[in-house]
Design an enzyme around this catalytic site. Sequence first.
Site, PDB file in Angstrom:
ATOM      1  N   LYS A  96      -1.366  -8.088  -5.249  1.00 26.54           N
ATOM      2  CA  LYS A  96      -1.965  -8.553  -4.048  1.00 26.54           C
ATOM      3  C   LYS A  96      -3.222  -7.743  -3.837  1.00 26.54           C
ATOM      4  O   LYS A  96      -3.284  -6.564  -3.838  1.00 26.54           O
ATOM      5  CB  LYS A  96      -1.021  -8.263  -2.801  1.00 26.54           C
ATOM      6  N   TRP A  97      -4.326  -8.576  -4.113  1.00 26.73           N
ATOM      7  CA  TRP A  97      -5.735  -7.667  -4.190  1.00 26.73           C
ATOM      8  C   TRP A  97      -6.433  -7.820  -2.978  1.00 26.73           C
ATOM      9  O   TRP A  97      -6.578  -8.943  -2.287  1.00 26.73           O
ATOM     10  CB  TRP A  97      -6.567  -8.754  -5.216  1.00 26.73           C
ATOM     11  N   ASP A  98      -6.448  -6.632  -2.246  1.00 27.68           N
ATOM     12  CA  ASP A  98      -6.718  -6.680  -0.928  1.00 27.68           C
ATOM     13  C   ASP A  98      -8.171  -6.231  -0.733  1.00 27.68           C
ATOM     14  O   ASP A  98      -8.757  -5.628  -1.891  1.00 27.68           O
ATOM     15  CB  ASP A  98      -5.744  -5.621  -0.196  1.00 27.68           C
ATOM     16  N   ASP A 100       0.994  -1.188  -0.107  1.00 27.50           N
ATOM     17  CA  ASP A 100       0.002  -0.182   0.005  1.00 27.50           C
ATOM     18  C   ASP A 100       0.724   1.279   0.175  1.00 27.50           C
ATOM     19  O   ASP A 100       1.811   1.224   0.492  1.00 27.50           O
ATOM     20  CB  ASP A 100      -0.824  -0.162   1.199  1.00 27.50           C
ATOM     21  N   ARG A 155     -12.012   2.115   8.424  1.00 29.90           N
ATOM     22  CA  ARG A 155     -10.690   2.382   7.762  1.00 29.90           C
ATOM     23  C   ARG A 155     -10.860   3.550   6.975  1.00 29.90           C
ATOM     24  O   ARG A 155     -10.294   3.637   6.020  1.00 29.90           O
ATOM     25  CB  ARG A 155      -9.901   1.108   7.346  1.00 29.90           C
ATOM     26  N   ASP A 186      -3.189 -11.026   9.167  1.00 27.83           N
ATOM     27  CA  ASP A 186      -2.238  -9.796   9.354  1.00 27.83           C
ATOM     28  C   ASP A 186      -1.374 -10.062  10.729  1.00 27.83           C
ATOM     29  O   ASP A 186      -0.564  -9.486  10.935  1.00 27.83           O
ATOM     30  CB  ASP A 186      -3.189  -8.529   9.470  1.00 27.83           C
TER      31      ASP A 186
HETATM   32  C1  DGJ Z   1      -4.328  -5.290   4.967  1.00 28.12           C
HETATM   33  C2  DGJ Z   1      -3.336  -6.408   4.355  1.00 28.12           C
HETATM   34  O1  DGJ Z   1      -3.669  -7.419   5.078  1.00 28.12           O
HETATM   35  C3  DGJ Z   1      -2.165  -5.914   4.697  1.00 28.12           C
HETATM   36  O2  DGJ Z   1      -0.937  -6.974   4.828  1.00 28.12           O
HETATM   37  C4  DGJ Z   1      -1.608  -4.690   3.972  1.00 28.12           C
HETATM   38  O3  DGJ Z   1      -1.572  -5.027   2.647  1.00 28.12           O
HETATM   39  C5  DGJ Z   1      -2.562  -3.573   4.464  1.00 28.12           C
HETATM   40  N1  DGJ Z   1      -3.967  -4.054   4.261  1.00 28.12           N
HETATM   41  C6  DGJ Z   1      -2.328  -2.610   3.419  1.00 28.12           C
HETATM   42  O4  DGJ Z   1      -3.341  -1.384   3.768  1.00 28.12           O
END
Ligand code: DGJ
Length: 723
Positions: A462-464, A353, A429, A534
């Site tokens: 990495k698709w969050d 990010d 958030r 996380d």
């Molecule tokens: C949540 C993810 O699980 C983290 O690894 C990281 O990418 C953060 N978001 C970034 O905002």
Amino acid sequence: MACSSAFGQDAVRFLPDKKLWVLDTQRSSYVFGVNERNQLQHVYWGQKLWRDADLAAVHSREEWASFDGIASTTPGEYAGWGSNMYTEPCLKVTLADGNRDLVLGYVSQELHGDTLQVVTKDIQYDLFATIFYRVYPEAGVIEKHAVIENKTSQPITLESAQAGTWYVPPGEGYRLSYLTGRWAGETQLIQEDIHPGVKLLESRRGTTSHQTNPWFAIDAPDGNGPRADQEHGRVWFGALGWSGSWKFTVEQTPHRQVRVTGGYNTFDFAYPLQPGERLETPPFYGGFSDGGFGEASRLLHHFTREFILPTAKARPVLYNSWEATEFNVDEPGQKALAEKAARIGVERFVMDDGWFGARNTDHAGLGDWFVNPKKFPNGLQPLIQYVNGLGMDFGIWVEPEMVNPDSDLYRKHPDWAMNFPGRPRTEARNQLILNMARDDVKEYTFGWLDKLVSENRIAFLKWDMNRNFSEPGWPEAGPANEKKIWVKYTSNVYEIIDRLRAKHPKLEIESCSGGGGRVDLGIMKRTDEVWTSDNTEAYDRLRIQEGFSYAYPAQVMMAWVTDAPNYNGRTTPLKFRFLVAMMGSLGIGNNLNKWSGEDFALATKMIAYYKTIRNTVQRGQLYRLFSPREGDLTANQYVSKDGKQAVLFAFLRSQQYGRLAPTIRWRGLEEHAVYRVKALDPGKLVEKLDTVSGAYLQNHGLDLSLVGDYDSTSVLLERLESH
Ligand code: DGJ
């Protein structure tokens, strides 16, 4: 063309004289039929039956007083809610003419190889439910889903659309296993007795959720033996392939029938079908093992690797900058980390990010997917070229479904956020959810992702997705159709990923949702790995990873080594952190700028070791030997597919009274084979062994000298010869 299973019979067979279908895997049989009322009725699921002559035509169960009629006592294979049914139905409807009674009768079948379609229809209306089965004989898994079609001339609203119901043999004393948790504490294994009544496992959050994962297992008390453990006993298991709101209704009826119905969550669910329209349910996968939880997991791992995941290859070792820099990414900083990551043997460098828009904190920028010119004045190319020049490929973080109100995108398109007009828009958030159910939002999202990947050498996304639904309105759809959002949102996300992958076949994707919030077989069909949690604190991870391993393979389980102290303020040795992460797909998330020479040396050694065992860990057979839930010792073992390599990981939480850790009896070895022992720390072997037989390790076992707190080690075996 039919596929043969054991005993030379076809995996899917129809016995016309008895109107029965038999679905065989190599280890199990699943039988259902058409009863005298022309309705589909479940017959059996469990250990393999081989003799069709043993099976009799199926008849409805008897009424139990006037209070429990046939519709409730008979195990309907795919039952509509109608008549006097009080158990969980697979389908519930309201027709425009007001009728709410649905009784499905058998119409026809089509059988092709390992797949079967059974068409059913309401006794009066042209409302069709076609149930699809696919048998994966070698994986021991059966897939089922349904397609509901409105062929009437009036609109119909579906109020429940489930993929199917799984039945275990009638009886009592069953136990349910499931995975629950919350953010930073996912996939905790719960095991509890099943009693009469209903247990609901679900997500109402619009996505899979950290709270409960769409997997279950049920083990039997067995009149003839104890409950299942890792190696013994009957275990039925199931997993749903869906990343939106879902539910499993686990019931024990008053008539000793345990059943699990799963599919779309019915909470706030209404899916109108106009004449000619249809809805497909997610796939529900089920399997059976009589080799305990260990074999049940191995079957599901094998199935997921071979039939779900888009890629068969083991995962590269990655570095991710998130825990080191959070939002403070820029070209020199990322290059400095990349250089150090390459030095220790990392193969993929991922910038997390903070690289786009005005994204300096989590308050702004989401939605503005252009490279931040201050942080990357020359775009991403210089960093990507540098990373590639170091021999690593490049990955990048995206969160396509979200928008910060403080963003150009939101200022331009406030209507794109999920909302009920005039109502508050709850932020989490500091972000809102883009309504992916809208086709314009879907197209926009595909467009910028496609551009990002086309213009840059990006190997990995990495698709969050960092929050769950609130105010799930879709005003543009109109009141009658708004609730379709629960299905359409997820199917459009799937479509974006599918199109992206089709256009960029080498692109790999990780599913992340604030850790393990979107981990399921639906997303795994289109992504290569998932972010487990996380919470990267190694001791907490032992339990998170253990629970995860009941349902999903190590290949998809991303596990990073990170700095300590971490969660809980706990500090564990770097080696312990490495070994915990090496039981999955290894990643490094440390601030490498702070590492000492010793840390670099240890990391280089561990990564080199990991590369020699990763195929075995990620694509081999897992044996859970000691559980972190049960004592101070945790031990897991992996055996390669060809049996030539085995690797053990052992962790001691705390030594007490100077006691030796329990002897570890290995599993999955060939008793008559001899193995060369390659210990990561030879000094930790109580007996010095250069070579050893499988029989010795499995029966006598191995003693390790694990001392103090958070000690750990690994032992590698290479098979020398078989006798
Ligand atoms: C949540 C993810 O699980 C983290 O690894 C990281 O990418 C953060 N978001 C970034 O905002």
